[in-house]
Design an enzyme around this catalytic site. Structure first.
Site, PDB file in Angstrom:
ATOM      1  N   LYS A 166      50.496  49.090  39.509  1.00 38.04           N
ATOM      2  CA  LYS A 166      51.214  49.378  38.262  1.00 38.04           C
ATOM      3  C   LYS A 166      50.513  50.554  37.569  1.00 38.04           C
ATOM      4  CE  LYS A 166      53.722  48.785  34.484  1.00 38.04           C
ATOM      5  NZ  LYS A 166      55.146  49.136  34.471  1.00 38.04           N
ATOM      6  N   CYS A 217      57.352  58.445  33.110  1.00 35.88           N
ATOM      7  CA  CYS A 217      57.778  57.178  32.501  1.00 35.88           C
ATOM      8  C   CYS A 217      58.853  57.449  31.454  1.00 35.88           C
ATOM      9  CB  CYS A 217      56.624  56.441  31.856  1.00 35.88           C
ATOM     10  SG  CYS A 217      57.217  54.913  31.082  1.00 35.88           S
TER      11      CYS A 217
HETATM   12  C1  DHB Z   1      57.481  52.088  33.079  1.00 34.01           C
HETATM   13  C2  DHB Z   1      58.640  52.546  33.636  1.00 34.01           C
HETATM   14  C3  DHB Z   1      58.569  53.569  34.516  1.00 34.01           C
HETATM   15  O1  DHB Z   1      59.665  54.062  35.145  1.00 34.01           O
HETATM   16  C4  DHB Z   1      57.346  54.147  34.801  1.00 34.01           C
HETATM   17  O2  DHB Z   1      57.260  55.178  35.600  1.00 34.01           O
HETATM   18  C5  DHB Z   1      56.209  53.671  34.244  1.00 34.01           C
HETATM   19  C6  DHB Z   1      56.281  52.637  33.383  1.00 34.01           C
HETATM   20  C7  DHB Z   1      57.476  51.027  32.108  1.00 34.01           C
HETATM   21  O3  DHB Z   1      58.343  51.046  31.211  1.00 34.01           O
HETATM   22  O4  DHB Z   1      56.565  50.184  32.153  1.00 34.01           O
END
Ligand code: DHB
Length: 310
Positions: free
Chosen positions: A45, A128
């Site tokens: 993550k 993001c």
């Molecule tokens: C999140 C969503 C994404 O597409 C990303 O690249 C990183 C984080 C999120 O909202 O947690």
């Protein structure tokens, strides 16, 4: 025996199909499940400097053809992921960290920390879509190139960048050539399409809560968009960029489509969310069947072999 191995500079994937960052990879338990699965790598993550709870729920919606998320980068912070990276080594597959800063300097701090972990590669998340008021780094090309140039100088690990979709060929040409020039090892195409939403007409509401109910679009609906980005990045880099394709991989044939388009590996997001890590063994079986039927014994031979009609 069909050889499914592909390579991205220092990374070798026995099966070049694994989780897209964000899916099934926030907690140690999930990362271990990825290790135990047939997935060919473990992508973490996106980690931030401080632990984050993320956006208010509901923040994720999915059905057959697509997903909408506005998670807000809930994660346990770099310290947690760097520490547990050592115990995940035992799975003998590439470990890929994902770093997300809110300001430029935070990327520089994070890379120094991640350098100390057991990661084999680092994916820089410049895309993001869910940070209200913060914009998407990758749409400010000058800043994005500066960040990548500085990060390249700060790590010897395999370094890649995750990008959002772009909207014209000229822009992709500039980016593809600059990434080659900056010696970025791989590019992950694509993050969720930044502005999507789902509406419940019965209740007359949005399906998710944060940011006016609008979040990143993923899943099968993303595949045509992502494939076109892969084709164009491959074309404009003259095959010199290593590409990880992400978007709507749910069948063995999707993997082959991405490789033909020029990807060396693929990430699975919404499909993994729906099916869990057992999706990797199904995808592997389906891909092997297709390759057998086509009498292909080495998957890597198909990379970038897409034919254009004329
Ligand atoms: C999140 C969503 C994404 O597409 C990303 O690249 C990183 C984080 C999120 O909202 O947690």
């Amino acid at each position: 025996m069909i050889d499914l191995t592909t390579k991205i500079n220092g990374l070798s994937f026995a099966f070049p199909v694994f989780n897209a960052s964000g899916i099934w990879c926030t907690y140690e338990k999930e990362l271990i499940e990825l290790g135990e699965s047939e997935g060919g790598a473990i992508v973490f993550k996106s980690m931030t400097i401080k632990k984050r709870d993320g956006n208010p729920e509901p923040r994720l919606f999915y059905k057959n053809d697509y997903s909408i998320n506005s998670m807000g980068i809930p994660n346990l912070g770099f310290d947690y992921y760097t520490k547990i990276s050592f115990s995940l080594k035992k799975f003998n597959k590439p470990l890929i960290a994902s770093i997300a800063g809110f300001k430029e300097e935070e990327f520089y701090f994070l890379i120094e920390k991640v350098n100390q972990g057991a990661f084999d590669g680092i994916e820089v998340n410049l895309s993001c879509p869910n940070l209200e008021g913060k914009g998407i780094f990758a749409y400010d090309l000058k800043k994005a190139f500066r960040i990548l140039k500085n990060l390249r100088e700060k790590t010897k690990k395999v370094l890649g960048v995750k990008l959002p979709p772009y909207f014209d060929r000229g822009e992709i040409e500039v980016i593809a050539q600059e990434l080659v020039r900056l010696k970025i090892d791989f590019v992950t195409l694509i993050n969720s399409y930044p502005l999507g939403c789902a509406i419940d007409y019965q209740k007359e509401t949005m399906m998710i809560k944060p940011n006016l109910g609008i979040g990143g679009l993923g899943g099968k609906l993303l595949k045509p968009i992502a494939l076109a980005q892969v084709v164009l990045f491959n074309y404009f880099s003259k095959g010199k960029l290593s590409i990880i394709g992400v978007g709507g991989v749910e069948k063995g044939s999707d993997i082959l489509e991405y490789l033909l388009a020029g990807a060396k590996a693929v990430g699975v997001g919404t499909g993994l969310l729906k099916e869990g890590p057992k999706i990797f063994s199904r995808l592997k079986k389906e891909l092997i069947k297709i390759l057998k039927d086509k009498k292909v014994n080495q998957l890597s031979r198909k990379i970038g072999q897409l034919k254009f009609l004329n």
